[in-house]
Motif scaffolding. Structure first.
Motif, PDB file in Angstrom:
ATOM      1  N   GLN A   2       0.824  -1.207   0.000  1.00 11.12           N
ATOM      2  CA  GLN A   2       0.000   0.000   0.000  1.00 11.12           C
ATOM      3  C   GLN A   2       0.864   1.266   0.000  1.00 11.12           C
ATOM      4  OE1 GLN A   2      -3.268   0.223   2.712  1.00 11.12           O
ATOM      5  NE2 GLN A   2      -3.954  -1.885   2.352  1.00 11.12           N
ATOM      6  N   LEU A   3       2.017   1.224   0.663  1.00  9.22           N
ATOM      7  CA  LEU A   3       2.914   2.372   0.638  1.00  9.22           C
ATOM      8  C   LEU A   3       3.425   2.617  -0.779  1.00  9.22           C
ATOM      9  CD1 LEU A   3       4.530   4.569   2.088  1.00  9.22           C
ATOM     10  CD2 LEU A   3       6.307   2.860   2.534  1.00  9.22           C
TER      11      LEU A   3
ATOM     12  N   ILE B   5       5.688   9.576  -6.773  1.00  5.10           N
ATOM     13  CA  ILE B   5       6.950   9.099  -6.203  1.00  5.10           C
ATOM     14  C   ILE B   5       7.080   7.619  -6.563  1.00  5.10           C
ATOM     15  CG2 ILE B   5       8.280   8.796  -4.063  1.00  5.10           C
ATOM     16  CD1 ILE B   5       6.279  10.858  -2.782  1.00  5.10           C
ATOM     17  N   PHE B   6       8.214   7.230  -7.110  1.00  2.80           N
ATOM     18  CA  PHE B   6       8.397   5.813  -7.434  1.00  2.80           C
ATOM     19  C   PHE B   6       9.030   5.106  -6.247  1.00  2.80           C
ATOM     20  CE2 PHE B   6      11.012   2.261  -8.849  1.00  2.80           C
ATOM     21  CZ  PHE B   6      10.046   1.491  -9.493  1.00  2.80           C
ATOM     22  N   PHE B   7       8.332   4.087  -5.750  1.00  2.94           N
ATOM     23  CA  PHE B   7       8.847   3.290  -4.635  1.00  2.94           C
ATOM     24  C   PHE B   7       8.794   1.823  -5.032  1.00  2.94           C
ATOM     25  CE2 PHE B   7       8.457   0.940  -0.638  1.00  2.94           C
ATOM     26  CZ  PHE B   7       9.474   1.513   0.128  1.00  2.94           C
ATOM     27  N   ASN B   8       9.950   1.232  -5.218  1.00  2.00           N
ATOM     28  CA  ASN B   8      10.048  -0.167  -5.628  1.00  2.00           C
ATOM     29  C   ASN B   8       9.411  -1.071  -4.572  1.00  2.00           C
ATOM     30  OD1 ASN B   8      10.769  -2.632  -6.632  1.00  2.00           O
ATOM     31  ND2 ASN B   8      12.970  -2.227  -6.709  1.00  2.00           N
ATOM     32  N   ARG B   9       8.487  -1.930  -4.995  1.00  2.00           N
ATOM     33  CA  ARG B   9       7.822  -2.814  -4.041  1.00  2.00           C
ATOM     34  C   ARG B   9       8.781  -3.815  -3.411  1.00  2.00           C
ATOM     35  NH1 ARG B   9       2.117  -3.204  -4.456  1.00  2.00           N
ATOM     36  NH2 ARG B   9       1.262  -1.853  -6.100  1.00  2.00           N
ATOM     37  N   ASN B  10       9.849  -4.130  -4.111  1.00  2.98           N
ATOM     38  CA  ASN B  10      10.761  -5.172  -3.640  1.00  2.98           C
ATOM     39  C   ASN B  10      11.997  -4.553  -3.002  1.00  2.98           C
ATOM     40  OD1 ASN B  10       9.120  -7.300  -4.782  1.00  2.98           O
ATOM     41  ND2 ASN B  10       9.901  -6.652  -6.786  1.00  2.98           N
ATOM     42  N   ALA B  11      12.237  -4.910  -1.765  1.00  2.00           N
ATOM     43  CA  ALA B  11      13.408  -4.417  -1.054  1.00  2.00           C
ATOM     44  C   ALA B  11      14.657  -5.091  -1.582  1.00  2.00           C
ATOM     45  CB  ALA B  11      13.269  -4.675   0.439  1.00  2.00           C
TER      46      ALA B  11
ATOM     47  N   LEU C 292      17.594   4.085   1.242  1.00  2.00           N
ATOM     48  CA  LEU C 292      16.667   4.257   2.357  1.00  2.00           C
ATOM     49  C   LEU C 292      16.611   2.988   3.199  1.00  2.00           C
ATOM     50  CD1 LEU C 292      14.236   5.895   3.692  1.00  2.00           C
ATOM     51  CD2 LEU C 292      12.764   4.645   2.087  1.00  2.00           C
ATOM     52  N   LEU C 293      16.505   3.169   4.505  1.00  2.00           N
ATOM     53  CA  LEU C 293      16.281   2.061   5.433  1.00  2.00           C
ATOM     54  C   LEU C 293      14.964   2.310   6.147  1.00  2.00           C
ATOM     55  CD1 LEU C 293      17.293  -0.473   6.981  1.00  2.00           C
ATOM     56  CD2 LEU C 293      18.315   1.105   8.645  1.00  2.00           C
ATOM     57  N   ILE C 294      14.012   1.385   5.996  1.00  2.00           N
ATOM     58  CA  ILE C 294      12.734   1.477   6.706  1.00  2.00           C
ATOM     59  C   ILE C 294      12.808   0.594   7.940  1.00  2.00           C
ATOM     60  CG2 ILE C 294      10.263   0.987   6.606  1.00  2.00           C
ATOM     61  CD1 ILE C 294      10.250   1.755   3.721  1.00  2.00           C
TER      62      ILE C 294
ATOM     63  N   GLN D  69      -4.184   8.786   4.746  1.00  6.27           N
ATOM     64  CA  GLN D  69      -3.469   9.916   5.317  1.00  6.27           C
ATOM     65  C   GLN D  69      -2.144   9.491   5.930  1.00  6.27           C
ATOM     66  OE1 GLN D  69      -4.548  13.311   5.175  1.00  6.27           O
ATOM     67  NE2 GLN D  69      -2.366  13.428   5.657  1.00  6.27           N
ATOM     68  N   PHE D  70      -2.153   8.367   6.662  1.00  2.64           N
ATOM     69  CA  PHE D  70      -0.920   7.870   7.266  1.00  2.64           C
ATOM     70  C   PHE D  70       0.101   7.510   6.181  1.00  2.64           C
ATOM     71  CE2 PHE D  70       1.454   3.974   8.400  1.00  2.64           C
ATOM     72  CZ  PHE D  70       2.281   4.496   9.389  1.00  2.64           C
ATOM     73  N   LEU D  71      -0.356   6.835   5.155  1.00  3.28           N
ATOM     74  CA  LEU D  71       0.550   6.444   4.082  1.00  3.28           C
ATOM     75  C   LEU D  71       1.095   7.670   3.343  1.00  3.28           C
ATOM     76  CD1 LEU D  71      -1.510   3.425   2.676  1.00  3.28           C
ATOM     77  CD2 LEU D  71       0.663   3.289   3.912  1.00  3.28           C
ATOM     78  N   ALA D  72       0.248   8.679   3.163  1.00  5.52           N
ATOM     79  CA  ALA D  72       0.709   9.902   2.496  1.00  5.52           C
ATOM     80  C   ALA D  72       1.751  10.621   3.344  1.00  5.52           C
ATOM     81  CB  ALA D  72      -0.476  10.814   2.209  1.00  5.52           C
ATOM     82  N   ASN D  73       1.538  10.655   4.660  1.00  8.03           N
ATOM     83  CA  ASN D  73       2.511  11.298   5.544  1.00  8.03           C
ATOM     84  C   ASN D  73       3.871  10.614   5.464  1.00  8.03           C
ATOM     85  OD1 ASN D  73       0.564  13.085   6.380  1.00  8.03           O
ATOM     86  ND2 ASN D  73       0.086  11.984   8.271  1.00  8.03           N
TER      87      ASN D  73
END
Length: 1039
Positions: A640-641, A650-656, A691-693, A732-736
């Motif tokens: 979902q993120l 914003i491009f966010f690769n689903r695979n870490a 990035l490190l989540i 909203q949380f995901l957007a933040n």
């Protein structure tokens, strides 16, 4: 001739008329024994007066809820488990005051101006100018102009630097006009109450010396007795007293020097000091004796209010400085009655009469009260009164207090044989150190300050009696008080630096009225905020009740004695609502620009992209703790993120790059293992992580180590969140989260559609770049007397968007507010700006957070000079500078005027709308300041930000600067609404907080809750912050 003589005598040298007097006011030049005879005849009357005052004071503080602070309420504080001993005495409120804001006068001559301090050596910044560039002797004169409109100083004083020797009122920028005119007018009320004073009313300032030196509370009792017994000597006046050395009277006393003796029924020093260990006569019992105090009163100055009247006249600007001495005297007048009836903390007063106290856990109670302070404003002198809430130590036995305060002692009362490990002993000592206690095994009003704990436990403590016999402490209490010590394996309290004075913990009670200085837990903070979170209508009603109530600033007769008239109505004034700017969003979205039209000025990104989206291809996931059920939500969260990021451009690769790494929360307790783990993850990702989540089971002190290692050691930015938030995913949380990630890796959220140059064309040009800078200093916890402070400076590096900032951080001397290495930090940021824009900024607009009025002149002198020195490292570079102080810790509140039909219709019991600006009536008589409420207050009452211009080479008008600040508030990178404070100052605050995290170490902190290290050692050189990699410095990693 009479007028001239009167004027010349206002600050004349006082010729003392000495008199030594007893109670009758008769002249007496004999020894103190003669005063004993005079006072002996009135002993019974004095004793009744003392008890009457003390009982009256205590009832006023407690009102109907007498047990709200502790040892009266057995059910609340659970000290009935102790065997019945002597009844507890009434308490004397503790010394909670602070040093007076103005120095004591030693004579009647006017104060001399402070001397110019030596020039501070500056560190050589990057791109330093040649050695002959005169960089160390920079005038604060503007670079491009030599004359400023409306009498504003040019900064040039015969070629000298501006120093403290310059008249202070002439240093700060003057208001360039009569105020702004843009925006829609709104009727407002402000919590300022107009004060009328008689400029011809003389005030006589007396120095009071009391021997032996009493506590502040006892000093007030002495003052009460002084007035009761010596009214003739005091010319039947009602003088006011600050509790220290300053006494002010509206009429002159009979003599310039008085010497009187006051007796109070306080416990004798010898008998009351029978905290065991100090040699005492074993047959001696504690007695209530009349303690004799010698009081010397000396006239030091006399003054009237003509200078204050001249200062408040906004049509005159003759350089008259604010007469601090007269203003301080009026402050003391209005504080007199609250001081006698309330607990005093700084400029605030707290009383159970305002709603009682509330337990907030951890050995603390919250108490409601009010703040008051006099302010010079355009309407004249005004009294600022506001609602306040703060935490105090709970007045309970030391044993139950430790149970509530320290987790590892929660069952102490059920385990009387328990001892303490060496680490636990340190934590107990930190918790109790500097607290005041009283004893419950005997009658006494003596209060003790805890200095440390005994090395030995109570069972093993011995002390020598006066006859040389060694006595065992536990036997002493059995023999003299018929009391068996229960907690024999705990140490005793040491309550003297010089003597071995032992007090068993179980016989000690925490004194009431001590402000809680320990770090509040999240739960405690939430309860405090809830108590203080009053909607505008309710807060306004509370303030009005204070003004009309029995403990408020005008409840006594002292104001009338000094010919003061204080309005009980809030100040009515007009504000203006500025229009929101048009915003520019990303080109890929359906909506590419918008004007926030909602009442709260928020906007959403449902159909929009961020202005500049980034690509996050290489990231890793590290999880700490969590149940199997919580871990099962991770995949859904990442999907979902990634989807929400895509919706935002914003491009966010689903695979870490590195799959989920699951670790125990204990890893955050071990710095070396944590660093090894992060290095391993980076190495697995071929040293190319963006990035490190991190997902955590709960908040943890190891968060600080994680941030420090990741950013300074590994060189990656990180984003942390809690498992609890993953269970309730919403847009909203995901957007933040997405906005924060985008900002940290180099993106931006929004910009102004109409650039700043197009909105302020008189000053700003598209081809003349401007840098916006922010600065802040964060200090260690109040109980920490050792750790360094951390300063941070940020600067925008793109123009005209001005929505990306770089930062610099430095540690510096403990609690030093002036930024020590400002020159080097500014120089580095200017260098970064040059690299991005290919030219240096034509103008510098500098926002300084965290500065109080008393520091204005020092900050202006030293920090503006440091900025000039930084500019001089670039040959021939002398840009005009605007230096603005940003104040959020003030007590001015704005309310919609309910009596205005239009205001009531739109804002009934609501906060003032975003964009509300006030620059008249309640602002400074002449200086350039304004209040701006740029955000919408969802909870409680909005606090506007106070902007005070100290220097302005750019010659902004009121409208121009207010529009600039308000528009910038829409460009904050983390949210889609205007924020309360101009972004450069907000970013500097975040960066300084991040620097503070770098100094914290989880492996060196304690096992306690809410305990901060106390160190009285002289601070050493500040521990330097770890350096950041160059690529991290250019990112907004602190967001």
């Amino acid at each position: 001739m009479e007028q001239e003589t009167e004027e010349s005598n206002r600050h004349k040298k006082c010729i003392p008329k000495t008199s030594s007097r007893g109670r009758n006011g008769t002249t007496n030049n004999h020894h103190v024994n003669n005063h004993h005879l005079l006072l002996h005849h009135h002993y019974q009357q004095q004793q009744w007066q003392f008890h009457h005052y003390h009982h009256h004071h205590h009832q006023l503080v407690h009102q109907s809820n007498r047990n709200a602070f502790g040892y009266y309420n057995q059910n609340l504080y659970q000290i009935q488990t102790y065997p019945p001993l002597l009844p507890l005495p009434p308490t004397i409120p503790l010394n909670l005051g602070t040093n007076p804001p103005f120095p004591q006068n030693q004579n009647c001559l006017p104060k001399s101006q402070p001397q110019k301090p030596p020039c501070r050596k500056q560190r050589n910044p990057p791109l330093a100018a040649p050695s002959n560039s005169q960089a160390q002797d920079i005038s604060i004169a503007p670079a491009k102009v030599t004359q400023r409109p409306n009498g504003v100083l040019s900064g040039k004083r015969e070629g000298r630097r501006i120093t403290a020797a310059t008249q202070q009122s002439g240093m700060v920028a003057r208001r360039p006009d009569s105020g702004g005119v843009e925006g829609t007018v709104i009727s407002l009320l402000a919590n300022h109450f107009h004060v009328q004073f008689d400029p011809s009313q003389k005030i006589f300032h007396y120095d009071v010396e009391i021997s032996p030196n009493p506590s502040k509370d006892v000093a007030r009792m002495i003052k009460q007795q002084l007035v009761l017994e010596n009214s003739a000597d005091l010319s039947d006046s009602l003088p006011v007293y600050d509790g220290r050395r300053n006494l002010y009277s509206p009429v002159e006393f009979q003599a310039d020097r008085l010497e009187v003796y006051i007796r109070l029924p306080l416990s004798n020093g010898k008998s009351s000091s029978s905290s065991v260990g100090e040699t005492v006569n074993s047959h001696e019992k504690t007695q209530q004796l009349n303690k004799l105090f010698k009081v010397n009163i000396k006239l030091v100055s006399k003054f009237d209010g003509k200078e204050l009247g001249s200062f408040l006249n906004k049509d005159r600007d003759d350089g008259t400085p604010l007469p601090q001495e007269y203003l301080h005297a009026l402050e003391v007048v209005l504080r007199e009655n609250p001081m006698e009836k309330c607990l005093n903390v700084g400029r605030s007063f707290y009383s159970n009469a305002m709603g009682g106290s509330k337990e907030i856990g951890g050995g603390a109670v919250a108490l409601r009260g009010f703040f008051q302070s006099l302010k010079p404003t355009q309407q004249g002198l005004a009294l600022n009164v506001d609602f306040s809430v703060t935490a105090f130590h709970e007045s309970i036995g030391v044993i139950p207090y430790l149970q509530k305060r320290l987790n590892f002692l929660h069952d102490l009362s059920h385990n009387e044989s328990r001892g303490l490990t060496s680490e636990e002993r340190k934590e107990v000592e930190k918790t109790l150190k500097n607290l005041r206690v009283f004893v419950r095994h005997r009658e006494t009003v003596q209060r003790y300050k805890v200095y440390s704990l005994t090395e030995k436990v109570t069972e093993d403590l011995w002390f020598p009696d006066r006859d040389g016999t060694d006595l065992k402490l536990v036997d002493y209490y059995k023999e003299h008080y018929n009391y068996d010590i229960q907690f024999k394996n705990l140490p005793c309290l040491l309550v003297s630096r010089r003597k071995k004075c032992y007090l068993p913990m179980e016989l000690c009670v925490i004194c009431e009225g001590q402000k809680f200085l320990g770090k509040l837990s999240d739960d405690q903070t939430a309860k405090i905020l809830n108590m203080g979170c009053q909607r505008p209508k309710e807060r306004k009603a509370i303030i009005k009740e204070v003004m009309a109530g029995p403990v408020g600033p005008i409840s006594g007769n002292h104001g009338k004695e000094f010919k003061l008239e204080i309005s009980t109505e809030m100040t009515k004034l007009n504000g203006r609502i500025l229009q929101p700017p048009k915003l520019k969003l990303g080109d890929g979205g359906y909506v590419r620009n918008l004007i926030p039209s909602r009442h709260d000025r928020q906007w959403n990104l449902l159909d929009s992209h961020v202005l500049e989206g980034t690509r996050i291809d290489r990231w890793a996931l590290l999880c700490f703790g969590g149940s199997p059920e919580q871990k099962s939500n991770i995949t859904k969260f990442i999907n979902q993120l990634s989807q929400r990021c895509g919706q935002l451009g914003i491009f966010f690769n689903r695979n870490a790059v590195v799959g989920p790494q699951f670790e125990s929360m204990n890893l955050l307790n071990n710095v070396k293992l944590l660093e090894s783990k992060l290095n391993k993850i980076q190495k697995t990702a071929s040293n190319s992580l963006q990035l490190l989540i991190c997902i955590m089971e709960r908040k943890h002190k190891g968060y600080a180590d994680l941030k420090r290692i990741a950013e300074t050691g590994i060189g990656i930015v990180s984003q942390c969140c809690l498992y609890t938030n993953l269970a309730k995913l919403n847009s909203q949380f995901l957007a933040n989260i997405a906005l924060k990630i985008n900002a940290k890796v180099g993106g931006s959220t929004v910009a102004l559609y109409n650039s700043l140059p197009s909105q302020i064309p008189r000053i700003l040009r598209s081809d003349e770049p401007v840098i916006f800078m922010g600065a802040d200093v964060t200090h260690p916890h109040p109980l920490d007397d050792y750790s360094p402070s951390v300063a941070a400076v940020v600067g925008s590096i793109n123009w005209p968007a001005a929505n990306k900032y770089v930062s610099r951080m430095r540690s510096q001397k403990h609690r030093e507010e002036i930024i020590q290495d400002l020159s080097a930090m500014v120089s580095e940021i200017l260098n970064d700006f040059f690299e991005e824009v290919s030219k240096l900024p034509e103008r510098i607009i500098f926002f300084r957070d965290g500065v109080s009025e008393t520091q204005f002149y020092k900050v202006l002198e030293e920090e503006l000079q440091a900025i000039r020195v930084a500019c001089s490292t670039f040959p021939g570079y002398k840009p005009p500078v605007t230096f603005v102080v940003v104040q959020k810790r003030h007590h001015t509140r704005l309310f919609p005027d309910g009596s205005d039909p239009s205001s009531q219709r739109h804002f009934h019991d609501a906060n003032v709308p975003p964009g509300t600006v006030v620059d008249t009536v309640i602002t400074h008589p002449r200086e350039f300041d304004f209040y701006l409420c740029s955000h919408w207050g969802v909870k409680g009452t909005s606090r506007p930000i106070h902007y005070h211009v100290l220097w302005d080479d750019n010659h902004f008008t009121s409208d121009e600067l207010q529009k600039l600040v308000y528009n910038l508030c829409y460009t904050f990178v983390r949210c889609t609404k205007p924020i309360s404070m101009v972004p450069p100052a907000y970013y500097a605050h975040l960066a300084a907080y991040r620097g503070r995290l770098y100094l914290e170490r989880s492996d060196s902190t304690s096992c306690s809750r809410g305990v901060s290290t106390i160190s009285r050692a002289t601070p050493l050189a500040a521990t330097p912050l770890p350096s950041l990699p160059e690529h991290i410095k250019k990112l907004m990693f602190y967001c």
